[in-house]
Design an enzyme around this catalytic site. Structure first.
Site, PDB file in Angstrom:
ATOM      1  N   ASP A  91     -17.265  -2.170   2.607  1.00 54.27           N
ATOM      2  CA  ASP A  91     -15.808  -2.011   2.585  1.00 54.27           C
ATOM      3  C   ASP A  91     -15.402  -1.500   1.207  1.00 54.27           C
ATOM      4  OD1 ASP A  91     -13.115  -2.243   3.663  1.00 54.27           O
ATOM      5  OD2 ASP A  91     -12.838  -3.895   2.269  1.00 54.27           O
ATOM      6  N   SER A  92     -14.209  -0.917   1.146  1.00 52.70           N
ATOM      7  CA  SER A  92     -13.696  -0.470  -0.143  1.00 52.70           C
ATOM      8  C   SER A  92     -13.496  -1.654  -1.091  1.00 52.70           C
ATOM      9  CB  SER A  92     -12.367   0.248   0.065  1.00 52.70           C
ATOM     10  OG  SER A  92     -11.456  -0.618   0.710  1.00 52.70           O
ATOM     11  N   CYS A  97     -14.525  -0.844   7.224  1.00 48.14           N
ATOM     12  CA  CYS A  97     -13.346  -0.323   6.545  1.00 48.14           C
ATOM     13  C   CYS A  97     -12.788   0.781   7.433  1.00 48.14           C
ATOM     14  CB  CYS A  97     -13.762   0.237   5.186  1.00 48.14           C
ATOM     15  SG  CYS A  97     -12.445   1.084   4.293  1.00 48.14           S
ATOM     16  N   GLU A 157      -4.847  -7.461  -1.986  1.00 44.12           N
ATOM     17  CA  GLU A 157      -5.867  -7.428  -3.052  1.00 44.12           C
ATOM     18  C   GLU A 157      -5.362  -8.128  -4.316  1.00 44.12           C
ATOM     19  OE1 GLU A 157      -8.851  -4.741  -3.454  1.00 44.12           O
ATOM     20  OE2 GLU A 157      -9.103  -5.264  -1.357  1.00 44.12           O
ATOM     21  N   CYS A 182      -6.641  -2.334   9.844  1.00 46.25           N
ATOM     22  CA  CYS A 182      -7.140  -2.428   8.467  1.00 46.25           C
ATOM     23  C   CYS A 182      -7.708  -3.833   8.308  1.00 46.25           C
ATOM     24  CB  CYS A 182      -6.013  -2.198   7.464  1.00 46.25           C
ATOM     25  SG  CYS A 182      -6.503  -2.515   5.759  1.00 46.25           S
ATOM     26  N   HIS A 213      -7.897  -5.746   5.922  1.00 45.36           N
ATOM     27  CA  HIS A 213      -7.136  -6.674   5.076  1.00 45.36           C
ATOM     28  C   HIS A 213      -6.044  -7.411   5.861  1.00 45.36           C
ATOM     29  CE1 HIS A 213      -8.990  -4.382   1.889  1.00 45.36           C
ATOM     30  NE2 HIS A 213      -8.403  -5.097   0.961  1.00 45.36           N
TER      31      HIS A 213
END
Ligand code: DGL
Length: 277
Positions: free
Chosen positions: A14-15, A77, A162, A196, A198
């Site tokens: 993942d990023s 991701c 994040e 996504c 997240h």
């Protein structure tokens, strides 16, 4: 033959932190398998970066995971799956590692969305990169052409997560705005894909702004189902994965930060190592 003599883990990329929500479900469902997680936190978020940058970064990460022994890599991701997966599968893999596989998260999600909607009108929330790529529209059109799909890019959401700001009152402004924009496009939307990795952390806030009959489709279970199905259909790959129950975590940025913030996504503490791509 089950090859347990050397490490051949499933790579999860993942990023940043988001793929940890996917890894967590993989580990719950496949506790005997070895996994390596790689988060490119130093260059995250990917969501607003160009196709070329996301492709280049993702390919570097995939090569690194191959170097760590992974026969199979999951791009956990959406942005990488949208912008890099096809080129890696079609152009790079045949040249660099024809016997290894790279899979993404968009197709498995697109494959299952139909079962969540009665109205056949669905919404997608994602990063600008994922939404502008049109990957979900393309996949859903191929797999379930009877569905009508509406999209909304949420440029702020990954940063809110994040930076651990998502539980603060200011975050609600951005979350509400994007959710209401999406629902305003068509009041018949009764299922929304959280496109996504997240976004599962934002579910409680998103729910405040959607009617109770609207289903939120989170990817962790869907992608785990899809991985298990893939391994069942590909015993030659399944047999190559080492199964000692080991999990390794790598980040391209600060270990301390990754362990601290990442434990919120993985929902338990872990130790990480720094790696350069
Ligand atoms: N978790 C990534 C995704 O699923 C976040 C992308 C980003 O880094 O912006 O799209």
């Amino acid at each position: 033959m089950n090859n347990n003599n050397h490490s051949a883990p499933i790579g999860v990329f993942d990023s940043g932190y988001g793929g940890l929500t996917i890894l967590r479900e993989f580990v719950n469902r496949l506790p005997a398998y070895d996994f390596v997680y790689l988060g490119d936190n130093a260059r995250s978020p990917y969501g607003s970066r160009s196709f070329q940058a996301v492709y280049h970064y993702t390919l570097e990460a995939v090569k690194k995971l191959f170097g760590l022994g992974c026969p199979l890599v999951i791009l956990a991701c959406n942005t990488s799956s949208a912008k890099a997966l096809r080129s890696i599968q079609q152009t790079d893999l045949p040249l660099i590692a024809p016997d290894r596989r790279v899979l993404g998260v968009i197709r498995p999600t697109a494959e299952t969305v139909e079962k969540y909607t009665l109205s056949k009108h669905v919404g997608i929330l994602g990063t600008p990169g994922t939404i502008n790529s049109g990957s979900y529209l393309l996949e859903i059109e191929k797999l379930s052409p009877q569905l009508t799909v509406f999209q909304e890019a949420c440029p702020m959401w990954v940063s809110l997560v994040e930076n651990d700001e998502f539980n603060n009152p200011g975050a609600e402004y951005f979350i509400r705005k994007n959710v209401e924009n999406l629902l305003a496009r068509d009041p018949r939307i009764d299922a929304i894909i959280l496109g996504c990795t997240h976004y599962p952390l934002l579910v409680d806030i998103i729910r405040k702004f959607i009617p109770s009959h609207v289903k939120l489709i989170s990817q962790d279970n869907i992608v785990a189902d899809s991985l298990i199905d893939y391994l069942n259909r590909h015993p030659e790959m399944n047999n190559r994965i080492s199964k000692l129950g080991n999990i390794q975590f790598f980040t391209t940025d600060s270990i301390e930060l990754f362990e601290k913030r990442g434990s919120v996504f993985f929902r338990k503490p872990f130790h990480a190592e720094q790696i350069d791509l």
